[in-house]
Design an enzyme around this catalytic site. Structure first.
Site, mmCIF file in Angstrom:
data_model
loop_
_atom_site.group_PDB
_atom_site.id
_atom_site.type_symbol
_atom_site.label_atom_id
_atom_site.label_comp_id
_atom_site.label_asym_id
_atom_site.label_seq_id
_atom_site.Cartn_x
_atom_site.Cartn_y
_atom_site.Cartn_z
ATOM 1 N N LYS A 28 0.834 -1.202 0.000
ATOM 2 C CA LYS A 28 0.000 0.000 0.000
ATOM 3 C C LYS A 28 0.877 1.263 0.000
ATOM 4 O O LYS A 28 0.669 2.168 -0.814
ATOM 5 C CB LYS A 28 -0.924 -0.013 1.224
ATOM 6 C CG LYS A 28 -1.949 1.107 1.208
ATOM 7 C CD LYS A 28 -2.666 1.223 2.550
ATOM 8 C CE LYS A 28 -3.766 0.217 2.712
ATOM 9 N NZ LYS A 28 -5.061 0.690 2.206
ATOM 10 N N ARG A 98 -3.495 2.805 8.722
ATOM 11 C CA ARG A 98 -3.787 1.500 8.107
ATOM 12 C C ARG A 98 -2.524 0.661 7.987
ATOM 13 O O ARG A 98 -1.435 1.194 7.794
ATOM 14 C CB ARG A 98 -4.326 1.675 6.686
ATOM 15 C CG ARG A 98 -5.628 2.397 6.578
ATOM 16 C CD ARG A 98 -5.887 2.656 5.097
ATOM 17 N NE ARG A 98 -6.797 3.756 4.898
ATOM 18 C CZ ARG A 98 -8.102 3.620 4.677
ATOM 19 N NH1 ARG A 98 -8.632 2.435 4.611
ATOM 20 N NH2 ARG A 98 -8.855 4.672 4.519
ATOM 21 N N GLY A 107 -8.194 -7.231 4.956
ATOM 22 C CA GLY A 107 -9.015 -7.282 6.163
ATOM 23 C C GLY A 107 -8.398 -8.011 7.340
ATOM 24 O O GLY A 107 -9.045 -8.173 8.368
ATOM 25 N N MET A 109 -5.648 -7.225 9.135
ATOM 26 C CA MET A 109 -5.044 -6.412 10.199
ATOM 27 C C MET A 109 -5.921 -5.205 10.486
ATOM 28 O O MET A 109 -6.926 -4.970 9.834
ATOM 29 C CB MET A 109 -3.639 -6.009 9.792
ATOM 30 C CG MET A 109 -2.666 -7.171 9.896
ATOM 31 S SD MET A 109 -1.022 -6.734 9.387
ATOM 32 C CE MET A 109 -1.190 -6.626 7.637
ATOM 33 N N ARG A 354 -3.386 -1.493 -6.390
ATOM 34 C CA ARG A 354 -2.548 -2.697 -6.292
ATOM 35 C C ARG A 354 -2.977 -3.634 -7.421
ATOM 36 O O ARG A 354 -4.076 -3.474 -7.978
ATOM 37 C CB ARG A 354 -2.737 -3.379 -4.937
ATOM 38 C CG ARG A 354 -4.155 -3.816 -4.695
ATOM 39 C CD ARG A 354 -4.352 -4.396 -3.321
ATOM 40 N NE ARG A 354 -5.768 -4.613 -3.059
ATOM 41 C CZ ARG A 354 -6.293 -4.813 -1.877
ATOM 42 N NH1 ARG A 354 -5.534 -4.802 -0.815
ATOM 43 N NH2 ARG A 354 -7.577 -5.027 -1.726
ATOM 44 N N HIS A 470 -15.847 -9.131 1.695
ATOM 45 C CA HIS A 470 -14.796 -10.012 2.214
ATOM 46 C C HIS A 470 -14.936 -11.430 1.673
ATOM 47 O O HIS A 470 -13.983 -12.031 1.187
ATOM 48 C CB HIS A 470 -14.869 -10.011 3.747
ATOM 49 C CG HIS A 470 -13.892 -10.945 4.373
ATOM 50 N ND1 HIS A 470 -14.221 -12.235 4.713
ATOM 51 C CD2 HIS A 470 -12.585 -10.792 4.667
ATOM 52 C CE1 HIS A 470 -13.152 -12.830 5.216
ATOM 53 N NE2 HIS A 470 -12.146 -11.970 5.209
ATOM 54 N N ARG A 632 6.751 -49.493 -13.668
ATOM 55 C CA ARG A 632 7.514 -49.877 -12.483
ATOM 56 C C ARG A 632 7.068 -51.271 -12.039
ATOM 57 O O ARG A 632 5.865 -51.499 -11.821
ATOM 58 C CB ARG A 632 7.234 -48.852 -11.370
ATOM 59 C CG ARG A 632 8.270 -48.854 -10.278
ATOM 60 C CD ARG A 632 7.859 -49.352 -8.919
ATOM 61 N NE ARG A 632 6.565 -49.056 -8.410
ATOM 62 C CZ ARG A 632 6.307 -48.075 -7.538
ATOM 63 N NH1 ARG A 632 7.239 -47.233 -7.186
ATOM 64 N NH2 ARG A 632 5.107 -47.962 -7.038
ATOM 65 N N GLU A 760 15.553 -44.033 -5.008
ATOM 66 C CA GLU A 760 14.639 -43.817 -3.887
ATOM 67 C C GLU A 760 15.337 -43.934 -2.545
ATOM 68 O O GLU A 760 14.705 -43.775 -1.497
ATOM 69 C CB GLU A 760 13.524 -44.873 -3.907
ATOM 70 C CG GLU A 760 12.614 -44.783 -5.096
ATOM 71 C CD GLU A 760 11.641 -45.934 -5.123
ATOM 72 O OE1 GLU A 760 10.487 -45.729 -4.741
ATOM 73 O OE2 GLU A 760 12.059 -47.047 -5.504
ATOM 74 N N SER A 779 14.683 -42.549 -12.423
ATOM 75 C CA SER A 779 13.528 -41.727 -12.072
ATOM 76 C C SER A 779 13.599 -41.517 -10.570
ATOM 77 O O SER A 779 13.640 -42.483 -9.810
ATOM 78 C CB SER A 779 12.240 -42.446 -12.466
ATOM 79 O OG SER A 779 11.150 -41.646 -12.107
ATOM 80 N N GLY A 781 12.457 -41.225 -7.187
ATOM 81 C CA GLY A 781 11.264 -41.519 -6.388
ATOM 82 C C GLY A 781 11.400 -40.728 -5.096
ATOM 83 O O GLY A 781 11.854 -41.249 -4.071
ATOM 84 N N THR A 782 11.026 -39.477 -5.175
ATOM 85 C CA THR A 782 11.320 -38.572 -4.053
ATOM 86 C C THR A 782 10.403 -38.790 -2.856
ATOM 87 O O THR A 782 10.654 -38.227 -1.799
ATOM 88 C CB THR A 782 11.275 -37.107 -4.517
ATOM 89 O OG1 THR A 782 10.130 -36.942 -5.354
ATOM 90 C CG2 THR A 782 12.530 -36.749 -5.290
ATOM 91 N N ASN A 783 9.361 -39.607 -3.015
ATOM 92 C CA ASN A 783 8.560 -39.937 -1.828
ATOM 93 C C ASN A 783 9.402 -40.794 -0.885
ATOM 94 O O ASN A 783 9.585 -40.476 0.283
ATOM 95 C CB ASN A 783 7.295 -40.721 -2.210
ATOM 96 C CG ASN A 783 6.414 -39.951 -3.165
ATOM 97 O OD1 ASN A 783 6.425 -38.735 -3.177
ATOM 98 N ND2 ASN A 783 5.650 -40.669 -3.971
ATOM 99 N N CYS A 846 9.424 -38.811 -10.289
ATOM 100 C CA CYS A 846 8.049 -39.306 -10.285
ATOM 101 C C CYS A 846 7.434 -39.321 -8.894
ATOM 102 O O CYS A 846 6.321 -39.785 -8.708
ATOM 103 C CB CYS A 846 7.969 -40.694 -10.919
ATOM 104 S SG CYS A 846 8.886 -41.927 -9.993
ATOM 105 N N TYR A 866 12.595 -34.698 -17.517
ATOM 106 C CA TYR A 866 11.136 -34.604 -17.409
ATOM 107 C C TYR A 866 10.688 -34.652 -15.954
ATOM 108 O O TYR A 866 11.450 -35.071 -15.070
ATOM 109 C CB TYR A 866 10.434 -35.707 -18.204
ATOM 110 C CG TYR A 866 10.638 -37.091 -17.640
ATOM 111 C CD1 TYR A 866 9.789 -37.605 -16.654
ATOM 112 C CD2 TYR A 866 11.682 -37.904 -18.091
ATOM 113 C CE1 TYR A 866 9.987 -38.869 -16.127
ATOM 114 C CE2 TYR A 866 11.887 -39.161 -17.572
ATOM 115 C CZ TYR A 866 11.036 -39.643 -16.582
ATOM 116 O OH TYR A 866 11.231 -40.881 -16.055
HETATM 117 C C1 PEP Z 1 8.479 -42.625 -4.713
HETATM 118 O O1 PEP Z 1 8.925 -43.295 -3.788
HETATM 119 O O2 PEP Z 1 8.723 -41.426 -4.854
HETATM 120 C C2 PEP Z 1 7.597 -43.242 -5.702
HETATM 121 C C3 PEP Z 1 7.184 -42.540 -6.751
HETATM 122 O O3 PEP Z 1 7.164 -44.502 -5.468
HETATM 123 P P1 PEP Z 1 5.958 -44.857 -4.473
HETATM 124 O O4 PEP Z 1 5.284 -43.570 -4.104
HETATM 125 O O5 PEP Z 1 5.094 -45.786 -5.208
HETATM 126 O O6 PEP Z 1 6.703 -45.474 -3.329
HETATM 127 MG MG MG Z 2 8.748 -45.441 -3.857
#
Ligand code: PEP
Ligand code: MG
Length: 890
Positions: A28, A98, A107, A109, A354, A470, A632, A760, A779, A781-783, A846, A866
Site C-alpha cells: 500500500k 492503516r 481485512g 489487520m 494494487r 470479504h 515400475r 529412492e 527416475s 522416487g522422491t517420496n 516421479c 522430465y
Molecule cells: C516414490 O517413492 O517417490 C515413488 C514414486 O514410489 P511410491 O510412491 O510408489 O513409493
Molecule cells: Mg517409492
C-alpha cells in the site's frame, strides 16, 4: 541506528518512496508513493517502514530510536500540505492509520479512521465541514473503532448503546439521528469506555496516534493474520508497514462517495471498468458488505437489473476522471489494478492501487488480452499465472444436462460448482472437514475471523455483500466457489436454518452452489469437468513453446491415462503395477501366487495373471500411442495383498484349497515389523524372480502387439524399484533382458526397450555412478527418498508435521515440496554421478514433488529431462516448467 530512515512521506505530487520499495514500505505504502509520483490526487501521508515492525518485535515491542522525531516531521509535512493541524481545535487534521504488508492481506489487520478527533477538534471539524451532524457522527465512529481496535472495548458495547437509544427515541435508521443525538451518543460511548477500559477515552491526539500505530503493528501477530499467512505462505519475518494519511470524507453528503474499482473484470477478465461505490459513506462500508453497493457503470447496472443509479449516471464528471486515472494506472503498472477511491464534495481522491486479485479464468484472459494489446510479452504473460491457480479451472462445473431446482440466486462471486451439507459457522465447517464431511458455509456475511472455515468448506454462500465483499475477495483468492449477496436467503443462526422462497433448509441438508452464475440449488447436482480451451489453451501453448522439460504423468488406469493425455501429458513417468493387482477379478490369483511356497506352485497363478497384465499394458500403450511409458515392477510388501479379516481368510482358504491354519501361518510369516523398509521393491523381485519375469513378459508382448496392430512405435521403459546397490539391478536387468530376447524370438519381432531404476534410497543416490552402468534411466522416487533421507515414515508423519510447520521448525512439508537442501543435494549428486557414467542417461522425477511448482523449478536447475505428476497436475507442471525455464535459463 538513528541514521536509519524509518518514515517516508508522500503527497502533493511527490514522494520519498516508489513502487519498487514494497519490501520496505509494504504494498500500500509503495503504491501510494508511486501514485503521487504519477501526479494522481492522493491525500498526503507517511509510511512507517516494515523494518520498524521487525525492530518492534525484536525489541520487546519497543520502537527504535529516531522514529519519534521522524514521525513528527512527517506529520508536520502533512499538516502543511492540507493546511490544517493535528490536534488544532480550530482547524484539525484528521488521519487514517492503516496496515500495509508486502503481500496484500485483505481485512486481516487493523485500521483506524478519523483519528485526531476529541472533544475540542469535533467543533473545529463541524465548522470546517459546515455540518455539525457529520462532525459528531465522525467522532462517535472514531470512538467506536479506536476503542475496539486499540483499547480492547469490543464494538458490541457501542452497537448496544446505539440500538437502545434508537429504540427509546423511536428512530429506525442511523440517518434519523440529528447532531444532538450523536452528541449524546458520544457522551454515553465515552462513559462506557471508562467503565470497560478503566480510563478515559484519550483526548491527546499524539497518544491516539501512537496507540493506533501500536495496534496495527500488534495486529501483524493476531490469530487471523497468522492463519492467512500460513495459508498463503507469507513469512512472519516480513512485517507490516503502517500508513498514516490525511482523511478525506466520502460521507459529507450526496456529492461525496467511496468505492472500489477494478480496471478489468476480476471474475471474467473482460476489459471493462468494474466496481462498486456507495454515496455518502466511509471506505470501510463497501468492503464490510453491510450496505449493498451500487454499480460504477451504467452497463453493469443494467446487466444487474439494479434500480440504484450507477456512478456514471449520478456523478458523470468524477466518473470520467476515475476512468482516466484507471487507464493511467493500468498502463503504468501494465497489469489489472484494484483501486480504492473517495469522492469528497465532488473531488476524486485515490486511496490505494494494487495488482487486482482475480479468478484464474480472468487472469488467463487478462494475460492473453494484454499480449494482444501489446502491453506485455508472451514470456511475461506466462510468468503472470500462478501455476497452482490453474487448479481452479480443473474444478467441476455443473453438468449442463443435469436437472435442478434453483432456490436462490446471488452474485457469481467465485467460480466453480460445489455441493455439501449446510453449516452456519466457520468452526463447524472446520470440524466437518476434519471428519471428512463436505460442507457449504452459509453466513449473512463473512469476516476475517471466518477464514479457517472458508478454507475448510467446499463453497461459501452469503446473504449480504457485493462482489468485493470479504467473502467474495477471500473465496476468489482461495479458489472456493462462492455465491455472495443472495438477499432472498433469510438465515436464522439460532434455529440453524435458512428460509428461501418458502422453503426451509436446515443445517446438515445438502445444497449445491454455482459460483460461476450465482445460482443456489437444493440437493446435490451432478458436475462435469470443464474443457480446457480458449485462453487457457493459448497460454499453455506459449508455455509449451518455452519449456525444456517434458511433462509426463503418474497413471496406471486407462481412465487416468486418458485424462492425463487430455491435459497434455507427454508420456507416463510412473505406472505403479501393484494397483493392477488389487483388481477384484485378479486378487485371488495374486493371493495364490503369493501364498505359493515354491516356484512350481507359483507357476499356475502367474500364468493366469500374465494375460491380464498383458491386456493392461496393451491398453496403456494404445492410449499413449507412441509416447514413452515407464512401467515400475511390483513394489509393495506382499502381505498387503493378503486377507486381513477372519471371514476373508475363510473365503480365500476355500478358494485356493488351503487349510485356514496353513493360510494364517503363511500370513504371519509374511508379516513384517517395518514393512516400508522390508521385503519390498527389487528385494522381492530378487527373492521371487518369477513375478518380475512375468511382468516383463507381459510388457514386451503387449508392446510388440500394439506396435503390430497400431503401427506406432512403443519403447517400453522397465523400471526397477528400491535399488540400493548395483548388484541388485544387474541381476534383475539380466533376467529381464533374457525375457526380452525370448519374446522377440517367439514373436519374430524386434523391440526397443529401456531398463532403468528409481533412485529412492540415499545409497542409490551415492552409488549412482555404479548403478548407471546398467540403468539407462533414473527416475527420482522422491517420496521414498524423502522418507529415507529424513528417516521420517511417510505414513506416520501427519501427527507431528503440523506442529513442526506451525512452530516454523520446517518451512514446508518435505513430502509436498522437495527439501532442496538435503534431499535435493542427493538428487543433484545422483544426477551428476549418473551422467558422468552414462552421457545419455535419461533423468526424471516421479515422486509427488513432480507436480509441485517449487520442486519443478529445482528439477529445471538440476537439468532433469522430465517431471511426472498426477493427471490433474499436468497443466500446472507444464506452466511451472515454462516459468522455471524463463527464470533459470533466460
Ligand atoms: C516414490 O517413492 O517417490 C515413488 C514414486 O514410489 P511410491 O510412491 O510408489 O513409493
Ligand atoms: Mg517409492
Amino acid at each position: 541506528m538513528s541514521d536509519t530512515k524509518w518514515v517516508y512521506s508522500f503527497g502533493d505530487g511527490s514522494a520519498e518512496g516508489s513502487a519498487n520499495m514494497k519490501n520496505l514500505l509494504g504494498g500500500k505504502g509503495a503504491n501510494l508513493a508511486e501514485m503521487c509520483r504519477l501526479g494522481l490526487p492522493v491525500p498526503p501521508g507517511l509510511t512507517i517502514t516494515t523494518e520498524v515492525c521487525s525492530a518492534f518485535y525484536d525489541n520487546d515491542r519497543n520502537y527504535p530510536d529516531g522514529l519519534d522525531s521522524q514521525l513528527n516531521d512527517a506529520l508536520e509535512a502533512i499538516s502543511k500540505a492540507v493546511g490544517s493541524d493535528f490536534g488544532n481545535p480550530e482547524n484539525p487534521l484528521l488521519v487514517s492509520v492503516r496496515s500495509g504488508a508486502r503481500a496484500s492481506m485483505p481485512g486481516m489487520m487493523d485500521t483506524v479512521l478519523n483519528l485526531g478527533m476529541n472533544d475540542e477538534t469535533v467543533t473545529g471539524l463541524a465548522k470546517r465541514a459546515g455540518d455539525e451532524r457529520f462532525a459528531w457522527d465522525s467522532y462517535r465512529r472514531f470512538i467506536q473503532m479506536y476503542s475496539d481496535v486499540v483499547l480492547g472495548v469490543s464494538h458490541d458495547n457501542f452497537e448496544e448503546i446505539l440500538d437502545d437509544y434508537k429504540m427509546q427515541q423511536g428512530h429506525y435508521v442511523d440517518t434519523d439521528l440529528t447532531a444532538e443525538d450523536w452528541q449524546h451518543i458520544v457522551t454515553v460511548y465515552k462513559q462506557r469506555v471508562n467503565e470497560v477500559y478503566g480510563d478515559d477515552f484519550p483526548q491527546d491526539v499524539m497518544e491516539q496516534l501512537w496507540g493506533a500505530v501500536g495496534a496495527v503493528f500488534g495486529s501483524w501477530r493476531n490469530a487471523r493474520a497468522e492463519t492467512y499467512r500460513r495459508l498463503n505462505n507469507i513469512p512472519e519475518s516480513w512485517g507490516t508497514a503502517v500508513n498514516v494519511q490525511a482523511m478525506v470524507f466520502g460521507n459529507l453528503g450526496p456529492t461525496s462517495a467511496t468505492g472500489v474499482a477494478f480496471t478489468r473484470n476480476p471474475s471474467t477478465g473482460e476489459n471493462a471498468l468494474y466496481g462498486e461505490f456507495l454515496v455518502n459513506a466511509q471506505g470501510e462500508d463497501v468492503v464490510a458488505g453491510i450496505r449493498t453497493p451500487q454499480n460504477l457503470t451504467k452497463i453493469a447496472r443494467e446487466e444487474a437489473l439494479s434500480d440504484m443509479p450507477s456512478m456514471e449516471e449520478v456523478m458523470p464528471e468524477v466518473f470520467g476522471q476515475l476512468v482516466d486515472v484507471n487507464l493511467k494506472l493500468e498502463n503504468h503498472y501494465r497489469d489489472m489494478q484494484d483501486i480504492e477511491f473517495t469522492v469528497q464534495d465532488g473531488k476524486l481522491w485515490m486511496l490505494q492501487t494494487r495488482a487486482g486479485k482475480r479468478t484464474t479464468a480472468a487472469a488467463l484472459k487478462i494475460a492473453v488480452d494484454m499480449v494482444a494489446e501489446g502491453l506485455i510479452t508472451k514470456d511475461e504473460a506466462v510468468l503472470r499465472i500462478d501455476p497452482m491457480s490453474l487448479d481452479q479451472l480443473l474444478h467441476p462445473m455443473l453438468d449442463p444436462d443435469a436437472q435442478f431446482d434453483i432456490i436462490a440466486t446471488g452474485l457469481p462471486a467465485s467460480p466453480g460448482a460445489a455441493s455439501g451439507a449446510v453449516v452456519f459457522s466457520a468452526d463447524e465447517a472446520e470440524k466437518a472437514k476434519a471428519d471428512g464431511r463436505k460442507v457449504i458455509l452459509v453466513r449473512m456475511e463473512t469476516s476475517p475471523e471466518d477464514i479457517h472455515g472458508m478454507h475448510a468448506a467446499e463453497g461459501i454462500l452469503t446473504s449480504r455483500g457485493g462482489m468485493t465483499s470479504h467473502a467474495a475477495v477471500v473465496a476468489r483468492g482461495m479458489g472456493r466457489p462462492c455465491v455472495s449477496g443472495a438477499g432472498s436467503v433469510r438465515i436464522d443462526y439460532d434455529k440453524q436454518d435458512f428460509q428461501v422462497a418458502g422453503v426451509t433448509v436446515k443445517a446438515g441438508e445438502t445444497i449445491t452452489l454455482d459460483g460461476s452464475t450465482g445460482r443456489v440449488m437444493a440437493g446435490e447436482v451432478p458436475t462435469r469437468q470443464p474443457e480446457l480451451s480458449g485462453d487457457f489453451a493459448k497460454l499453455i501453448a506459449w508455455a509449451d513453446e518455452i519449456r525444456r522439460m517434458r511433462v509426463r504423468t503418474n497413471a496406471e488406469t486407462p481412465a487416468d491415462a486418458a485424462t492425463a493425455v487430455k491435459f497434455g501429458a507427454e508420456g507416463i513417468g510412473l505406472c505403479r503395477t501393484e494397483h493392477m493387482f488389487f483388481d477384484a477379478n485378479r486378487i485371488m490369483a495374486v493371493r495364490e501366487m503369493i501364498l505359493a511356497e515354491n516356484p512350481d506352485d507359483r507357476a499356475n497363478p502367474l500364468e493366469r495373471i500374465l494375460p491380464m497384465q498383458r491386456d493392461d499394458f496393451t491398453e496403456l500403450f494404445t492410449i499413449m500411442s507412441g509416447m514413452p511409458v515407464t512401467i515400475r515392477l511390483l513394489d509393495p510388501p506382499l502381505h498387503e495383498f493378503l486377507p486381513q479379516h477372519e471371514e476373508d481368510v475363510l473365503q480365500v482358504a476355500e478358494a485356493i484349497g488351503m487349510t485356514q491354519d496353513k493360510l494364517k501361518r503363511r500370513i504371519r510369516e509374511l508379516e513384517e515389523v517395518n514393512p516400508m523398509l522390508g521385503h519390498r521393491g527389487c528385494r522381492m523381485g530378487l527373492t521371487y524372480p518369477e513375478i518380475y519375469e512375468m511382468q516383463a513378459r507381459a510388457i514386451f508382448e503387449a508392446a510388440i502387439n500394439v506396435a503390430k496392430t497400431t503401427g506406432s512405435t512403443v519403447v517400453p521403459e522397465v523400471m526397477i524399484p528400491l535399488v540400493a546397490d548395483h548388484s541388485e539391478l544387474k541381476e534383475l536387468a539380466d533376467r529381464i533382458e533374457k525375457i526380452a530376447q525370448d519374446v522377440m524370438q517367439e514373436k519374430s519381432a524386434e523391440l526397443d526397450y529401456l531398463i532403468g531404476t528409481m533412485i529412492e534410497l540415499p545409497r542409490a543416490a551415492l552409488r549412482a555412478g555404479d548403478i548407471a552402468k546398467t540403468a539407462k534411466f533414473f527416475s527420482f522416487g522422491t517420496n521414498d527418498l524423502t522418507q529415507t533421507t529424513f528417516g521420517i515414515s511417510r505414513d506416520d508423519a501427519a501427527s507431528f508435521m503440523e506442529p513442526y510447520l506451525s512452530r516454523g521448525l520446517f518451512e514446508y512439508d518435505p513430502f509436498v515440496s522437495l527439501d532442496q537442501d538435503g534431499v535435493g543435494e542427493l538428487v543433484q549428486l545422483a544426477a551428476e554421478r549418473g551422467r558422468s557414467a552414462r552421457k545419455d542417461l535419461k533423468l526424471g522425477i516421479c515422486g509427488e514433488h513432480g507436480g509441485d511448482p517449487a520442486s519443478i523449478a529445482f528439477c529445471e536447475k538440476t537439468g532433469l529431462d522430465y517431471v511426472s505428476c498426477s493427471p490433474y497436475r499436468v497443466p500446472i507442471a507444464r506452466l511451472a516448467a515454462a516459468q522455471s525455464y524463463l527464470k533459470i535459463r533466460k
